[in-house]
Design an enzyme around this catalytic site. Structure first.
Site, PDB file in Angstrom:
ATOM      1  CE  LYS A  83      -4.350   0.316   2.414  1.00 22.20           C
ATOM      2  NZ  LYS A  83      -4.889   0.355   3.808  1.00 22.20           N
TER       3      LYS A  83
HETATM    4  C1  E4P Z   1      -8.234   1.197   4.003  1.00 22.04           C
HETATM    5  O1  E4P Z   1      -7.557   0.291   3.440  1.00 22.04           O
HETATM    6  C2  E4P Z   1      -8.189   1.633   5.285  1.00 22.04           C
HETATM    7  O2  E4P Z   1      -7.427   0.867   6.255  1.00 22.04           O
HETATM    8  C3  E4P Z   1      -9.284   2.232   6.234  1.00 22.04           C
HETATM    9  O3  E4P Z   1     -10.430   1.549   5.494  1.00 22.04           O
HETATM   10  C4  E4P Z   1      -9.586   3.454   6.669  1.00 22.04           C
HETATM   11  O4  E4P Z   1     -10.781   3.476   7.611  1.00 22.04           O
HETATM   12  P1  E4P Z   1     -11.232   4.454   8.575  1.00 22.04           P
HETATM   13  O5  E4P Z   1     -11.557   5.695   7.770  1.00 22.04           O
HETATM   14  O6  E4P Z   1     -12.297   3.960   9.245  1.00 22.04           O
HETATM   15  O7  E4P Z   1      -9.962   4.715   9.523  1.00 22.04           O
END
Ligand code: E4P
Length: 218
Positions: A83
């Site tokens: 990522k």
């Molecule tokens: C995506 O891969 C992120 O880890 C995640 O969905 C972020 O979500 P949040 O806005 O609840 O922190």
């Protein structure tokens, strides 16, 4: 539609995997930090539990370091998807890594133009954050339909992973639109399979059956 769990918690991943409906896992530095263990250690155990794409995020912000970190993460396991944050340096790193065949998930996507750039540079996955957009009074799901339309116009293979999901309706909306993947906290996965009428219905069936049993000859 593929279901991913958005957590680095092994207990939750084990529970989700036992349902047979978890196709992959996404993590981020905040989620890994909550577990109080190293990313490598947690990642290896997640890879043993789920046979599907496991997203691990880099913490570098310069492309040279991002590339080195990403290569190291990709070597951990064949299922690792690296990522990268959707910033200028991330875009440069994406071009190099996708050219090497490393699968990249571009994260922190908040606009159609960011998703278009990520696809042009060969992203395997893009992660638009719907919940965080909803939080600031913007329609997060509109971003998903815009990206689907743009990718369809040009035949991009990049998969759209709906991220920052807050509740089951987000998952259903994403499925209606035809998004490829929804990543969700374990609590949302649980909510998705529950319905109060199912529980009430089952309770009544079993109670009626108990009454009937009293009537049967002993
Ligand atoms: C995506 O891969 C992120 O880890 C995640 O969905 C972020 O979500 P949040 O806005 O609840 O922190």
């Amino acid at each position: 539609m593929k279901f991913f769990l958005d957590t680095a918690n092994l207990k939750e991943i084990r529970e989700g995997a036992s349902l047979g409906i978890v196709d992959g896992v996404t993590t981020n530095p905040s989620l890994v930090a909550k577990e109080g263990r190293s990313l490598e250690e947690v990642a290896r155990e997640i890879c043993d539990l789920v046979d599907g794409p496991i997203s691990l995020e880099v913490i570098s912000i310069e492309s040279k370091e991002m590339i080195e970190e990403a290569r190291r993460l990709a070597r951990l396991h064949k299922n690792v998807v690296v990522k990268l944050p959707m910033i200028r340096e991330g875009v440069k790193a994406l071009k190099v890594l996708s050219g090497e065949g490393i699968r990249v998930n571009m994260t922190l996507i908040f606009s159609p133009s960011q998703a278009l750039i990520a696809a042009k540079n060969g992203a395997y996955i893009v992660s638009p954050f719907v919940g965080r957009l909803d939080d600031i009074s913007s329609e997060g799901m509109n971003l998903i339909s815009d990206i689907l339309k743009i990718y369809d116009n040009y035949g991009f293979n990049t998969q759209i992973l709906v991220a920052s999901i807050r509740h089951p309706v987000h998952v259903v909306q994403a499925a209606r639109l035809g998004a490829h993947i929804a990543t969700m906290p374990y609590s949302v996965l649980e909510q998705l399979l529950k319905h109060p009428l199912t529980d009430i219905g089952l309770e009544k069936f079993l109670a009626d059956w108990q009454k009937r049993k009293e009537l049967l000859p002993k």
